[in-house]
Design a protein around this motif. Structure first.
Motif, short mmCIF file in Angstrom:
data_model
loop_
_atom_site.label_atom_id
_atom_site.label_comp_id
_atom_site.label_asym_id
_atom_site.label_seq_id
_atom_site.Cartn_x
_atom_site.Cartn_y
_atom_site.Cartn_z
N SER A 202 0.83 -1.21 0.00
CA SER A 202 0.00 0.00 0.00
C SER A 202 0.86 1.26 0.00
O SER A 202 0.56 2.23 -0.71
N SER A 203 1.92 1.22 0.79
CA SER A 203 2.83 2.38 0.83
C SER A 203 3.45 2.63 -0.54
O SER A 203 3.54 3.79 -0.99
N LEU A 204 3.89 1.56 -1.20
CA LEU A 204 4.52 1.71 -2.52
C LEU A 204 3.56 2.30 -3.54
O LEU A 204 3.91 3.23 -4.27
N VAL A 205 2.34 1.73 -3.60
CA VAL A 205 1.42 2.13 -4.68
C VAL A 205 0.71 3.45 -4.38
O VAL A 205 0.03 3.99 -5.26
N ILE A 206 0.86 3.96 -3.17
CA ILE A 206 0.29 5.28 -2.86
C ILE A 206 1.39 6.33 -2.80
O ILE A 206 1.31 7.37 -3.47
N VAL A 207 2.44 6.06 -2.02
CA VAL A 207 3.48 7.07 -1.79
C VAL A 207 4.32 7.33 -3.04
O VAL A 207 4.63 8.48 -3.36
N VAL A 208 4.67 6.26 -3.79
CA VAL A 208 5.52 6.43 -4.97
C VAL A 208 4.83 7.28 -6.04
O VAL A 208 5.38 8.31 -6.48
N PRO A 209 3.62 6.91 -6.50
CA PRO A 209 2.97 7.77 -7.51
C PRO A 209 2.66 9.17 -6.98
O PRO A 209 2.78 10.15 -7.71
#
Length: 310
Positions: A202-209
């Motif tokens: 969740s962190s990757l797919v929210i924070v990265v974009p």
């Protein structure tokens, strides 16, 4: 996925809005109205963009893809929620739950990365306008859309494989659709590792974009401030205002829903947050892009004028 004997339950029962039992009819009318407005708004946007050649540019290609994705996203969740508000049956099979979760995850992540692609498009248009047509060609636009969808599919497969390997001992989902956290709570196994994996993804797919979008806008704003003409700065800001509004609300809701501590909110609070990103946020797309976007409004006027003259 484990067999039914290993899983112990063969279907789940939604406890959707059980705390608002006396207001279910009111909620049904409200959510149905918002749902229909979302569908109508997104269909209008996709139709206008497809028929008006003035909108056949990358920015509106991404917008039409986002509107299409948002439409399917609501179709996956809202009809069942509406049925549960007025019907007696609120059950869903394990296979049905896994399918709903799969499409929900795929489309939610697809929307996140489509907004990132739109941010990149605005960055190129404002910071590198002379090479815009070369950089944002048709092939690149299609690759960005397929890339967004592919990331969503990959993450959904990982998440579904992780969640539905668990043995389930309880069948009552404290939610109105098969979201990851409420379903994992039904497992009789230790879900600590799965919770960690879920939080990491969740962190990757929210924070990265989200980070990529805001980096784009830092560069965009620094470029706009260098424009000598006040009218030029105003026009440049106007082209980004609609997208930035949607971005802030979309990523804000997603962050609250999936990056908060697991036990921070009650079930009712969790459901209200979920209503925001499954009902209200998809409605933002047509509302913001029709009310705040001059080009889309002009296209609507042209289309209505042609229809009245026909």
């Amino acid at each position: 996925m484990k067999s039914e004997n290993d899983t112990l339950v063969s279907e789940f029962l939604f406890q959707s809005f059980s705390s608002f039992h006396e207001h279910k009819l009111t909620l049904f009318v409200l959510f149905l109205t918002l749902y229909l407005l979302t569908l109508i708004g997104n269909v209008i946007i996709v139709t206008i963009i497809s028929i008006d050649h003035h909108l056949h540019i990358p920015m509106y290609f991404f917008l039409s893809m986002l509107s299409t994705s948002e439409t399917v996203y609501t179709l996956v969740i809202v009809p069942q929620m509406l049925a549960s508000l007025v019907g007696s049956s609120q059950t869903i099979s394990l296979a049905g739950c896994a399918t709903q979760m799969f499409f929900f995850i795929t489309l939610a992540i697809n929307n996140c990365f489509l907004l990132t692609a739109m941010g990149y498009d605005r960055y190129v248009a404002i910071c590198n306008p002379l090479r815009y047509i070369v950089i944002m060609n048709k092939r690149v636009c299609i690759q960005l859309v397929w890339g967004s969808c592919s990331i969503g599919l990959l993450v959904a497969i990982i998440q579904i494989s992780s969640v539905f390997r668990l043995p389930f001992c309880d069948r009552e989902v404290a939610h109105y659709f098969c979201d990851i956290r409420p379903v994992m709570k039904l497992s009789c196994a230790d879900t600590s590792l799965h919770d960690l994996i879920n939080f990491f993804i969740s962190s990757l797919v929210i924070v990265v974009p989200m980070g990529l979008v805001f980096i784009s806008y830092i560069l965009i704003i620094s470029t706009i401030l260098k424009i000598a003409s006040a009218e030029g700065r105003k026009k440049a800001f106007a082209t980004c205002a609609s997208h930035l509004t949607v971005v802030i609300i979309h990523y804000g809701c997603a962050s609250i829903a999936y990056l908060k501590p697991k036990s921070e909110n009650t079930r009712d609070q969790d459901q209200l947050i979920s209503v925001t990103y499954t009902i209200f946020t998809p409605l933002l797309n047509p509302v913001v892009y029709t009310l705040r976007n001059k080009e889309v409004k002009d296209a609507l006027h042209r289309a209505l004028s042609k229809k009245s003259l026909a």
